[in-house]
Scaffold this motif. Structure first.
Motif, PDB file in Angstrom:
ATOM      1  N   GLU A   1      40.304  38.627  41.821  1.00 66.06           N
ATOM      2  CA  GLU A   1      39.570  37.393  42.071  1.00 66.06           C
ATOM      3  C   GLU A   1      38.370  37.314  41.146  1.00 66.06           C
ATOM      4  OE1 GLU A   1      38.510  37.154  46.186  1.00 66.06           O
ATOM      5  OE2 GLU A   1      40.561  36.760  46.825  1.00 66.06           O
ATOM      6  N   VAL A   2      38.049  36.095  40.787  1.00 69.50           N
ATOM      7  CA  VAL A   2      36.872  35.843  39.973  1.00 69.50           C
ATOM      8  C   VAL A   2      36.224  34.574  40.505  1.00 69.50           C
ATOM      9  CG1 VAL A   2      38.113  34.518  38.208  1.00 69.50           C
ATOM     10  CG2 VAL A   2      36.013  35.704  37.606  1.00 69.50           C
ATOM     11  N   TRP A   3      34.902  34.545  40.491  1.00 68.16           N
ATOM     12  CA  TRP A   3      34.162  33.402  41.009  1.00 68.16           C
ATOM     13  C   TRP A   3      33.335  32.773  39.896  1.00 68.16           C
ATOM     14  CZ3 TRP A   3      34.999  37.876  43.658  1.00 68.16           C
ATOM     15  CH2 TRP A   3      35.658  37.756  44.876  1.00 68.16           C
ATOM     16  N   GLY A   4      33.199  31.476  40.005  1.00 66.56           N
ATOM     17  CA  GLY A   4      32.362  30.743  39.058  1.00 66.56           C
ATOM     18  C   GLY A   4      33.085  30.478  37.760  1.00 66.56           C
ATOM     19  N   GLY A   5      32.301  30.020  36.811  1.00 65.15           N
ATOM     20  CA  GLY A   5      32.825  29.736  35.488  1.00 65.15           C
ATOM     21  C   GLY A   5      33.159  28.273  35.305  1.00 65.15           C
TER      22      GLY A   5
END
Length: 120
Positions: A105-109
């Motif tokens: 998972e990755v948040w933002g961007g």
């Protein structure tokens, strides 16, 4: 940002900038060739449509538009096991024949990042 040279020499031009919009981070360099607008320390809120308007004495006004996109990097990707525990270094050990489920998972961007899995 306004750069007004009407009736003035280059040394006497009038500069005006909306301090709430760009907070004093905009500068016009009219002596450069070609002249350019400089925005220091870009922020997410600086993204949007910018217009360059040129007024002439006896010729119709000309306007050019450009959209400024700001790239915002995402947070560092994080890997989780089936129990939703974050995996920091090593996944496993697992036995041959077992099933492994992991998610990344990755948040933002902005724009939104794409995630890929591959094996080194």
């Amino acid at each position: 940002y306004t750069y007004d040279t009407r009736g003035n020499k280059d040394s006497m031009v009038r500069h005006w900038s909306n301090t709430t919009a760009l907070e004093g981070r905009a500068f016009f360099r009219g002596t450069d060739s070609p002249a350019n607008l400089v925005l220091d320390a870009l922020q997410v809120t600086d993204a949007g449509l910018y217009k360059c308007r040129v007024d002439f004495f006896k010729v119709p006004t000309q306007i050019s538009r450009v959209k400024l996109n700001i790239i915002v990097p995402p947070e560092k990707p994080r890997v989780f096991n089936k129990e939703n525990e974050e995996v920091k270094v090593t996944l496993g050990p697992y036995r041959i024949g077992e099933r492994v489920e992991v998610k990344c998972e990755v948040w933002g961007g902005s724009p939104s990042p794409q995630l890929y899995w591959w094996r080194d």
